[in-house]
Enzyme design. Structure first.
Site, PDB file in Angstrom:
ATOM      1  NE  ARG A 291      -3.508  -2.268   2.812  1.00 44.30           N
ATOM      2  CZ  ARG A 291      -3.202  -3.425   3.385  1.00 44.30           C
ATOM      3  NH1 ARG A 291      -1.969  -3.627   3.861  1.00 44.30           N
ATOM      4  NH2 ARG A 291      -4.099  -4.388   3.483  1.00 44.30           N
TER       5      ARG A 291
ATOM      6  CE  LYS B 281      -7.169  -0.124   5.139  1.00 42.32           C
ATOM      7  NZ  LYS B 281      -7.811  -0.304   3.809  1.00 42.32           N
TER       8      LYS B 281
ATOM      9  CG  HIS C 146      -5.824   1.699  -3.537  1.00 41.53           C
ATOM     10  ND1 HIS C 146      -5.027   1.329  -2.469  1.00 41.53           N
ATOM     11  CD2 HIS C 146      -6.851   0.818  -3.555  1.00 41.53           C
ATOM     12  CE1 HIS C 146      -5.556   0.284  -1.865  1.00 41.53           C
ATOM     13  NE2 HIS C 146      -6.663  -0.053  -2.504  1.00 41.53           N
TER      14      HIS C 146
ATOM     15  NE  ARG D 238      -3.554  -3.698  -0.908  1.00 40.16           N
ATOM     16  CZ  ARG D 238      -2.836  -4.611  -0.266  1.00 40.16           C
ATOM     17  NH1 ARG D 238      -1.530  -4.701  -0.492  1.00 40.16           N
ATOM     18  NH2 ARG D 238      -3.395  -5.450   0.586  1.00 40.16           N
TER      19      ARG D 238
ATOM     20  CG  HIS E  95      -5.632  -8.765   1.243  1.00 37.77           C
ATOM     21  ND1 HIS E  95      -4.719  -8.668   0.205  1.00 37.77           N
ATOM     22  CD2 HIS E  95      -6.605  -7.857   0.976  1.00 37.77           C
ATOM     23  CE1 HIS E  95      -5.137  -7.746  -0.654  1.00 37.77           C
ATOM     24  NE2 HIS E  95      -6.267  -7.247  -0.207  1.00 37.77           N
TER      25      HIS E  95
ATOM     26  CE1 TYR F 264      -6.615  -8.221  -6.881  1.00 34.97           C
ATOM     27  CE2 TYR F 264      -7.339  -8.900  -4.706  1.00 34.97           C
ATOM     28  CZ  TYR F 264      -7.028  -7.907  -5.597  1.00 34.97           C
ATOM     29  OH  TYR F 264      -7.129  -6.601  -5.236  1.00 34.97           O
TER      30      TYR F 264
END
Length: 352
Positions: free
Chosen positions: A211, A236, A304, A307, A330, A339
């Site tokens: 990120r 994050k 973004h 990413r 994640h 994905y």
């Protein structure tokens, strides 16, 4: 019993009751003064009365100044939130007292922003600041009884998550536009990117799926190039993690001016945002000048999105979704389902 008296053509209601601070309010109509007085006295009788004087004497702008100092300053995304707070201070609603602001005020703000083309997610983030401010004011600043108007309104619904990927030739054109610009004899930069760190930042984002905040928090003392590992102390999600570096990612870092300690990319989040937007615009203009006609090319491309593009590429190399989550950071593997596209025949072979 409240006292209602006429003063200079207006009506003032005064409430004096033992155990409560004196309350007074002026109205244009006598009935409004009487109605307000009855409501206040009923609340006192029921034990639900709260002193609204602070909320009526403090504007949203004044509250935002305090919020920025006491709350925003301690957040990871402080720089980004300060930009939003600055915009709020300039809005006409900022001149109103907290106690007078209603859900309809912010509903009007919501509708105007969406009409101007702001994304639903952006408007939600802007309103989230106000919502948290009201909650903090009530819980920590002794603004007793202050209602949160955001909780009484409908927030804009975000559309499906962005799935922006590069079009053919788009990545090359973007990186070309990010090439460092040369400074002329007059001291001005020529065509290109004024910040030489922005191009390697984008390259590393594409190679690691980190990120923006993680990239800007990356420090030289936490990088082990020999092992091809970058350690993130604060992400994050609030957890530290080790990011494996591909050979391409390691090469980007080796090409940068190395220091023993300190940030790898000493750039502010806002500078990254603005620099990226300008690079996309330069690339688009160059594409059009060369006769390009595809309206999608270099359009609606955000930092973004890198990413998503990177995770999509990593998913092809790491078909194990748990391993993919370890690289991307994640916490919930469900977020990675978009994905992960295994073929039924490959799964059948694994089953034996």
């Amino acid at each position: 019993m409240a006292t209602i008296r006429e003063r200079a053509g207006r009506w003032q209601a005064i409430i004096k009751r033992k155990g409560y601070p004196q309350q007074s309010k002026t109205f244009d109509i006598k009935k409004d003064a009487e109605k307000w007085a009855r409501q206040e006295e009923r609340a006192m009788d029921a034990g639900t009365w709260a002193d609204q004087s602070a909320a009526m004497q403090t504007t949203l702008a004044e509250a935002l100044v305090r919020y920025e100092k006491e709350v925003t300053s301690g957040k990871k995304g402080a720089d980004t939130e300060r930009v939003r707070i600055t915009k709020w201070k300039r809005h006409k609603l900022a001149q109103k007292a907290l106690g007078t602001l209603k859900a309809s005020d912010f509903a009007g703000y919501r509708d105007a922003r969406l009409k101007d083309g702001a994304a639903a997610a952006t408007v939600r983030l802007e309103l989230a600041i106000i919502s948290n401010l009201f909650n903090v004011a009530r819980k920590e600043w002794s603004f007793e009884g202050l209602a949160n108007p955001i909780e009484a309104m409908r927030l804009p619904t975000s559309k499906n998550a962005r799935n922006r990927l590069f079009l053919d030739g788009e990545e090359a054109r973007l990186l070309q536009a990010l090439a460092p610009a040369a400074r002329g004899e007059d001291g001005r930069f020529g065509d290109g990117c004024a910040n030489p760190l922005l191009r390697p930042l984008v390259q590393l984002a594409l190679a690691t799926a980190m990120r923006r905040g993680e990239l800007l928090a990356l420090r030289w003392e936490n990088i082990r190039l020999a092992d091809r590992v970058a350690h993130l102390t604060d992400t994050k999600n609030g957890h530290s993690r080790d990011v494996p570096l591909s050979s391409a990612a390691a090469e980007v870092l080796r090409a940068l001016p190395r220091a023993i300690r300190g940030p790898v990319f000493p750039i502010t989040p806002n500078a990254v945002k603005l620099g990226f937007v300008r690079a996309v615009e330069r690339a688009r203009k160059r594409y059009e000048a060369e006769g390009g006609k595809d309206e999608r090319m270099l359009s609606d491309l955000h930092f973004h999105d890198l990413r998503h593009i990177a995770v999509t590429a990593l998913a092809e190399k790491l078909p194990n979704i748990v391993e993919l989550a370890a690289v991307s950071g994640h916490q919930d593997v469900r977020m990675l389902r978009r994905y992960y596209h295994p073929k039924a025949e490959d799964l059948a072979r694994k089953l034996g």
